[in-house]
Design an enzyme around this catalytic site. Structure first.
Site, PDB file in Angstrom:
ATOM      1  CG  ASN A   9      -1.738   1.328   1.385  1.00  0.00           C
ATOM      2  OD1 ASN A   9      -1.866   1.682   0.771  1.00  0.00           O
ATOM      3  ND2 ASN A   9      -2.515   1.178   2.239  1.00  0.00           N
ATOM      4  CE  LYS A  11       0.155   3.018   4.390  1.00  0.00           C
ATOM      5  NZ  LYS A  11      -0.051   3.320   6.050  1.00  0.00           N
ATOM      6  CG  HIS A  95      -5.631   1.455   5.107  1.00  0.00           C
ATOM      7  ND1 HIS A  95      -4.918   2.700   6.014  1.00  0.00           N
ATOM      8  CD2 HIS A  95      -4.513   1.072   5.122  1.00  0.00           C
ATOM      9  CE1 HIS A  95      -4.052   2.161   6.516  1.00  0.00           C
ATOM     10  NE2 HIS A  95      -4.232   1.170   5.897  1.00  0.00           N
ATOM     11  CD  GLU A  97      -3.208   5.701   6.758  1.00  0.00           C
ATOM     12  OE1 GLU A  97      -2.665   5.054   5.740  1.00  0.00           O
ATOM     13  OE2 GLU A  97      -2.210   5.074   7.867  1.00  0.00           O
ATOM     14  CD  GLU A 167      -3.411  -2.897   7.496  1.00  0.00           C
ATOM     15  OE1 GLU A 167      -2.067  -2.607   6.726  1.00  0.00           O
ATOM     16  OE2 GLU A 167      -4.520  -2.007   7.116  1.00  0.00           O
ATOM     17  N   GLY A 173       2.325   1.857  10.970  1.00  0.00           N
ATOM     18  CA  GLY A 173       3.097   2.984  10.400  1.00  0.00           C
ATOM     19  C   GLY A 173       4.308   3.557  11.901  1.00  0.00           C
ATOM     20  CB  SER A 213       4.817  -1.911  11.984  1.00  0.00           C
ATOM     21  OG  SER A 213       4.583  -0.993  12.101  1.00  0.00           O
TER      22      SER A 213
END
Ligand code: PGA
Length: 251
Positions: A9, A11, A95, A97, A167, A173, A213
């Site tokens: 991904n 991003k 996702h 985010e 996730e 991150g 991560s």
């Protein structure tokens, strides 16, 4: 046997020249890789460029989101059919985010998944708990409502076009990966839920990826877990040798 999936991904990174460089460097590093599905998810604006570079290789193309309508007066949106038209075989939906910054809910995720499936895309359906949810002992409750909400009204026949990505938000991150045991526990829980919703065969067949991560250093331990079928990789997918090392975890 579930074929593992390693998806990158990207991003909000990589303009066209950088995207072309990254995928061009990746292709030779994974061209011998067999028995693993390899996917990259660049930003919308470079999908066509990346599609041209990966043509005829074992790297597949995903978008990072889509809308639930095929067309209409929806300024700024991109539809699943348009993603197919641009060469995507996959799309990431839900996702964390997008849930966190763009108001994505289980209801919108469900609408998007249905639209993506109707267009023929395979969906990377993301779920995961926040740190507060984990610390208050609500991880499984959150995962249950995200799975049930996201997959609401999706028939069994469509399930083979869905890949779940677990996730944990606190691991995305942050450099803080879930331990192999924490990840396995969540994956086993999700698979058991799929068994209750769709039956044992479907639960055995569905791929459940871990994300948060993931790096070359921790992929082997994660992949050794019985219910982890691959990874959704953010930061480490922005560097071709590190993403290739993850895709080549069996070597
Ligand atoms: P990360 O991101 O690998 O940088 O933690 C994972 C993701 O957001 O999919």
């Amino acid at each position: 046997m579930r074929t593992p999936v390693i998806a990158g991904n990207w991003k909000l990174y990589k303009k066209s020249a950088e995207a072309v460089n990254l995928v061009s460097e990746l292709i030779p590093l994974v061209k011998q890789t067999t028995g693993v599905e390899i996917i990259v998810a660049p930003v919308f604006t470079v999908l066509g460029k990346v599609r041209d570079v990966i043509a005829g290789t074992n790297v597949m193309l995903a978008a990072q989101d889509c809308f639930w309508e095929e067309e209409g007066a929806y300024t700024g949106e991109v539809s699943p059919g348009m993603l197919c038209d641009t060469g995507c075989s996959h799309v990431i939906i839900g996702h964390s985010e997008r849930r966190q910054y763009f108001g994505e809910t289980d209801t919108t995720v469900n609408r998007k998944i249905k639209a993506a499936l109707a267009a023929g895309l395979t969906v990377l359906f993301c779920i995961g708990e926040t740190l507060a949810e984990r610390e208050s002992g609500n991880t499984f409750k959150v995962l249950d409502s995200q799975v049930c909400g996201g997959l609401g009204d999706i028939p069994m026949a469509e399930l083979s076009k869905i890949i779940i990505a677990y996730e944990p938000v606190w691991a995305i991150g942050t450099g803080k990966t879930a331990t192999n045991e924490q990840a396995q526990e969540a994956h086993a829980h999700i698979r058991a839920l799929i068994a209750r919703l769709y039956g044992r065969d479907e639960a055995e067949a569905i791929r459940i990826l871990y994300g948060g991560s993931v790096k070359p250093e921790n992929i082997k331990g994660l992949m050794a877990q019985p219910d982890i079928d691959g990874a959704l990789v953010g930061g480490a997918s922005l560097n071709a040798p590190s993403f290739a090392a993850i895709a080549n975890y069996k070597l």
